[in-house]
Design a protein around this motif. Structure first.
Motif, short mmCIF file in Angstrom:
data_model
loop_
_atom_site.label_atom_id
_atom_site.label_comp_id
_atom_site.label_asym_id
_atom_site.label_seq_id
_atom_site.Cartn_x
_atom_site.Cartn_y
_atom_site.Cartn_z
N TRP A 49 -9.76 -1.36 -13.32
CA TRP A 49 -7.98 -1.01 -13.59
C TRP A 49 -7.35 0.27 -12.70
O TRP A 49 -6.50 0.53 -12.21
N ALA A 50 -8.44 1.27 -12.11
CA ALA A 50 -7.76 2.56 -11.94
C ALA A 50 -7.67 2.55 -10.59
O ALA A 50 -6.43 2.95 -9.51
N ALA A 51 -8.88 1.04 -9.40
CA ALA A 51 -8.23 0.80 -8.33
C ALA A 51 -6.80 0.27 -8.36
O ALA A 51 -5.59 0.12 -7.36
N LEU A 52 -6.22 -1.16 -9.76
CA LEU A 52 -5.44 -1.09 -9.84
C LEU A 52 -4.25 -0.65 -9.33
O LEU A 52 -3.31 -0.40 -9.04
N LEU A 53 -4.07 0.13 -10.96
CA LEU A 53 -2.59 1.72 -10.97
C LEU A 53 -2.76 2.52 -9.55
O LEU A 53 -2.30 3.23 -9.15
N GLU A 54 -3.98 2.88 -8.82
CA GLU A 54 -3.93 3.83 -7.58
C GLU A 54 -2.61 3.17 -6.06
O GLU A 54 -2.05 3.84 -6.10
N ARG A 55 -3.36 1.97 -6.04
CA ARG A 55 -2.08 0.71 -5.41
C ARG A 55 -1.15 0.85 -6.04
O ARG A 55 -0.10 1.30 -5.03
N PHE A 56 -0.77 0.54 -7.32
CA PHE A 56 0.55 0.79 -7.53
C PHE A 56 1.58 1.56 -7.11
O PHE A 56 2.27 1.68 -7.29
N LEU A 57 0.91 2.26 -7.92
CA LEU A 57 1.86 4.33 -8.16
C LEU A 57 1.26 4.73 -6.30
O LEU A 57 3.18 4.97 -6.04
N ALA A 58 0.58 4.32 -5.28
CA ALA A 58 0.89 4.91 -4.47
C ALA A 58 2.33 4.25 -3.22
O ALA A 58 2.89 4.41 -3.09
N HIS A 59 2.39 2.56 -3.46
CA HIS A 59 3.41 1.68 -3.45
C HIS A 59 4.93 2.26 -3.74
O HIS A 59 5.91 2.35 -2.55
N THR A 60 4.89 2.19 -5.53
CA THR A 60 6.01 2.53 -5.30
C THR A 60 6.63 3.53 -5.82
O THR A 60 7.36 4.25 -5.28
N LEU A 61 5.45 5.00 -5.79
CA LEU A 61 5.77 5.65 -5.69
C LEU A 61 5.93 6.69 -4.37
O LEU A 61 7.11 7.55 -3.90
N LYS A 62 5.49 6.03 -3.04
CA LYS A 62 5.32 6.50 -1.85
C LYS A 62 5.55 5.64 -0.67
O LYS A 62 5.54 6.38 0.12
N GLY A 63 5.67 4.47 -1.33
CA GLY A 63 5.69 3.50 0.12
C GLY A 63 4.56 3.21 0.46
O GLY A 63 4.89 2.93 1.63
N VAL A 64 2.98 3.18 0.57
CA VAL A 64 2.58 2.79 0.82
C VAL A 64 2.26 1.70 1.05
O VAL A 64 2.10 0.70 -0.12
N ASP A 65 1.95 0.52 2.31
CA ASP A 65 2.34 -0.87 2.44
C ASP A 65 0.83 -1.51 2.56
O ASP A 65 -0.10 -1.70 2.71
N ASN A 66 0.50 -1.74 0.64
CA ASN A 66 -0.76 -1.70 0.85
C ASN A 66 -0.89 -3.30 0.02
O ASN A 66 -2.01 -3.87 -0.95
N GLY A 67 0.55 -3.22 -0.26
CA GLY A 67 0.10 -5.27 -0.81
C GLY A 67 -0.18 -5.53 -1.55
O GLY A 67 -0.12 -6.82 -2.63
N ILE A 68 -0.11 -4.72 -2.80
CA ILE A 68 0.47 -4.68 -4.61
C ILE A 68 1.03 -5.50 -4.85
O ILE A 68 1.10 -5.95 -5.67
N GLU A 69 2.33 -5.53 -4.21
CA GLU A 69 3.35 -6.50 -4.89
C GLU A 69 2.46 -8.42 -4.85
O GLU A 69 3.80 -9.27 -5.63
N ARG A 70 1.85 -8.18 -4.73
CA ARG A 70 1.35 -9.61 -3.70
C ARG A 70 0.19 -9.67 -4.65
O ARG A 70 -0.68 -11.05 -4.50
N ALA A 71 -0.37 -8.55 -5.58
CA ALA A 71 -1.24 -9.08 -6.43
C ALA A 71 -0.87 -9.26 -7.50
O ALA A 71 -0.54 -9.41 -8.21
#
Length: 575
Positions: free
Chosen positions: A321-343
């Motif tokens: 869960w911690a890893a999923l949340l970190e990717r989600f926040l990095a993408h939505t708040l900082k614009g990091v392209d980490n593929g979370i939208e395809r998870a």
């Protein structure tokens, strides 16, 4: 005018208090803000951030909570802040309108509370050091506030993402199961939520901040003395005939799912019987996803759902869960392209024989490949459905053991006449308010994901009576594990807008059970208790009997049936 009060290390030093171990004296600040909102009220917001990130602008992780009196004196210094403040996120915690340090009246999830959340988000997004993006996150009520703000759509300027954990998406469903008032439970009796709204009207809605020298303390004391809608809350929240009226419509965020415009990460426990698991599952189903090929936005950019076998607010503490949340926040708040939208988009932990199975990633919910398996309720008098069955002891109120049959019923089977023919007296029949039905053994492991539906023909003896089925996994030795529970106030069988009692007449009543992800092992049977009262989980309806048809009624229907959401269907042995 919005006013900001600086607090934190300087104040702690002046008072002779030890600074928190996680604080960096040169770079971190702790601030208290007051945000103007509805009816001239002010919402108290506490912000913890590392100013070394200010030059590059920081996003904000916000929790809007009525529970901050439990985390005095600095509610924003929490485990989430410990994780994310050093990574360049500001941590904000605000007191829900009418609680703790916020003035005004607690609104039980209503329109004023919703608008106050919008105002807080807009304020935080507009601060000089902010990058203009705010994510709302929290568990239980703290996640419900995230959902309510997202339901305001594009008016929630600055909202960039939400993470509702074990959160309510429709307040009616928190208090009532299809018109049946929830009350305690047999798993965690203190964790059902019967205290809401009462505990808030006389408890959290009367709290004040611990710092009497803080801004607006006198105003909060004055507002806590007000009635603040407690009478209406009680009338609506504890009714035996709860019409789904304007009060509940105002508190239904699921109906506004088409207005959501930000990415959503829903988390919930399949074993959550406080905020029932359907609150997340049904919101997920209702949320439309935007089509990027069109010029207008039709929904959210993407949505994810993370379902565990945890209970209320449980199951979101592990590394996955911690890893999923970190990717989600990095993408939505900082614009990091980490593929979370395809998870995902659906990650679910199932259970088999009481033991959790591995997490599965599914393409959607309902899970693709789900097929309805229909089983008909039949009496056991025909003798061809239960050969060699080891029956469990008949408990008081269970009534006759019948069959869950893949074969439709034949002929008329009025249960009253069937029991009388079998030698059951009318007095004994009247005392039996439940029926227990069993299938043949399953030929292979069978996974059920979603909600079973009992489509029954019933005859209640009076108004304000209930139908509360329980679906169970029955082992070869007769022991049982609960799969799903269902609740229906029979007078609301045609919809929740108004009660339509028709005592003494046959009527169709459809009960959608609370969803689960359960695998029933091969050789086990599906069992169904058809109850007219569940005194352990709900406030009982009127005393009396509810007859359930085990066959055709007036030659117009094949009778009552159970529809199971099975992956790939289900097959049964021949006994």
């Amino acid at each position: 005018m919005r006013r900001t009060i600086l607090a934190g290390l300087a104040m702690a030093t002046a008072l002779g208090l030890a600074a928190p171990a996680s604080a960096a004296p040169t770079d971190e600040v702790y601030e208290v803000h007051y945000v103007d909102t509805v009816d001239g009220a002010k919402v108290r917001v506490e912000v913890w951030r590392d100013t070394s990130f200010d030059a590059g602008r920081q996003p904000v992780i916000l929790t809007y909570s009525p529970y901050n009196s439990l985390s005095e004196p600095e509610s924003a210094r929490d485990s989430l802040g410990d994780t994310y403040v050093p990574k360049g996120y500001a941590r904000a915690v605000a007191d829900v309108l009418g609680t703790r340090g916020s003035t005004g009246c607690w609104d039980y999830g209503g329109r004023k509370e919703q608008q106050s959340g919008v105002d807080v988000v807009e304020y935080l997004a507009g601060l000089g050091w902010s990058n203009g993006k705010v994510a709302m996150i929290g568990g239980s009520y703290n996640g419900t506030t995230a959902t309510m703000v997202a339901a305001r759509g594009e008016s929630a300027r600055g909202l960039a993402a939400i993470v509702p954990i074990s959160a309510i998406s429709r307040w009616y469903g928190y208090a009532y199961g299809n018109g049946v008032r929830y009350f305690l439970n047999s798993k965690v009796p203190s964790d059902e939520g019967f205290d809401t709204p009462l505990a808030f009207d006389v408890g959290f809605g009367k709290t004040v901040a611990a710092d009497p020298m803080g801004g607006h303390f006198a105003d909060t004391m004055r507002d806590r003395a007000a009635e603040c809608g407690a009478v209406e809350h009680t009338e609506e929240g504890y009714s035996r005939n709860p019409d789904y009226d304007g009060f509940w419509l105002d508190r239904d965020y699921r109906k506004d799912a088409a207005r959501f415009r930000v990415p959503v990460l829903l988390a919930h426990g399949w074993q959550d019987y406080n905020v029932k698991q359907e609150e997340a599952a049904e919101l997920y189903r209702a949320l439309p996803v935007d089509d990027p090929a069109t010029a207008t936005a039709e929904g959210v950019p993407f949505k994810l759902m993370y379902l565990t076998q945890g209970a209320h607010a449980g199951g979101t503490s592990g590394a996955q869960w911690a890893a999923l949340l970190e990717r989600f926040l990095a993408h939505t708040l900082k614009g990091v392209d980490n593929g979370i939208e395809r998870a995902g988009p659906v990650i679910t932990e199932g259970v088999r024989g009481g033991v959790s199975t591995a997490f599965r990633t599914e393409a959607d919910y309902p899970v693709p490949g789900t097929r309805p398996t229909t089983l008909w309720l039949r009496p056991s008098f025909d003798g061809d459905e239960l050969p060699g069955l080891i029956l469990p002891p008949q408990l008081p109120g269970q009534g006759e053991t019948g069959a869950l049959s893949a074969k439709p019923n034949k002929g008329d089977a009025d249960p009253t006449s069937a029991y009388l023919e079998a030698g059951v007296s009318t007095e004994e029949l009247a005392a039996r308010t439940g029926l227990y039905h069993l299938s043949l053994p399953l030929a292979s492991d069978t996974r059920l994901v979603g909600s079973a539906v009992l489509d029954a023909w019933v005859k209640p003896s009076s108004a304000t009576m209930h139908l509360t089925p329980v679906l169970v996994d029955v082992a070869p030795d007769g022991s049982r594990r609960t799969i799903q529970r269902g609740f229906l106030h029979v007078d609301y069988r045609n919809g929740l807008d108004r009660a339509e009692p028709v005592p003494g007449e046959w009527q169709q009543a459809r009960v959608t059970l609370l969803p689960q992800d359960v695998t029933v092992p091969a050789g086990h049977r599906i069992g169904l208790f058809v109850q007219s009262s569940n005194t352990v989980w709900a406030v009982p309806g009127n005393p009396g009997t509810v007859e359930v048809a085990n066959g055709k009624i007036l030659r117009l229907t094949a009778g009552s049936r159970l529809v199971l959401p099975t992956i790939g269907g289900a097959t049964f042995t021949k006994g």
